[in-house]
Design a protein around this motif. Structure first.
Motif, short mmCIF file in Angstrom:
data_model
loop_
_atom_site.label_atom_id
_atom_site.label_comp_id
_atom_site.label_asym_id
_atom_site.label_seq_id
_atom_site.Cartn_x
_atom_site.Cartn_y
_atom_site.Cartn_z
N LEU A 15 2.41 -6.79 14.21
CA LEU A 15 1.92 -6.57 12.85
C LEU A 15 3.02 -5.94 12.02
CD1 LEU A 15 -1.62 -5.21 13.66
CD2 LEU A 15 -1.01 -7.47 12.82
N PRO A 16 3.07 -6.19 10.73
CA PRO A 16 4.10 -5.58 9.89
C PRO A 16 4.02 -4.05 9.94
CG PRO A 16 2.91 -7.27 8.67
CD PRO A 16 2.21 -7.09 9.98
N THR A 17 5.19 -3.40 9.89
CA THR A 17 5.26 -1.94 9.94
C THR A 17 5.23 -1.37 8.53
OG1 THR A 17 6.61 -2.11 11.90
CG2 THR A 17 6.64 -0.02 10.78
N ASP A 18 4.48 -0.30 8.36
CA ASP A 18 4.41 0.37 7.07
C ASP A 18 5.69 1.17 6.88
OD1 ASP A 18 3.61 1.50 4.70
OD2 ASP A 18 2.30 2.99 5.65
N PRO A 19 6.51 0.87 5.86
CA PRO A 19 7.78 1.58 5.69
C PRO A 19 7.63 3.08 5.50
CG PRO A 19 7.70 -0.36 4.27
CD PRO A 19 6.35 -0.18 4.87
#
Length: 65
Positions: A15-19
């Protein structure tokens, strides 16, 4: 019978990582900055290739055959 080669299943991606969770929002201590600097200066660079060396006489003799 298909004329195409068999295909592998698609790659499952994370899943995309929260910056905002990966950025340090507080300043680093001088000790931490020194450790990071040491890691960068003295750490092993695995991707650095070895220097080029001319082949030895035996290797050159074998490759000339």
């Amino acid at each position: 019978m298909s004329s195409f080669p068999p295909q592998v299943p698609p790659v499952r991606r994370d899943l995309p990582t929260d910056p905002s969770t990966t950025i340090a929002l507080h300043p680093h201590t001088p000790g931490h900055q020194r450790r990071v600097c040491e890691w960068l200066l003295y750490g092993a660079n695995i991707n650095d290739p070895a220097g080029y060396r001319l082949p030895s006489y035996e290797q050159a003799k074998l490759s000339a055959l």
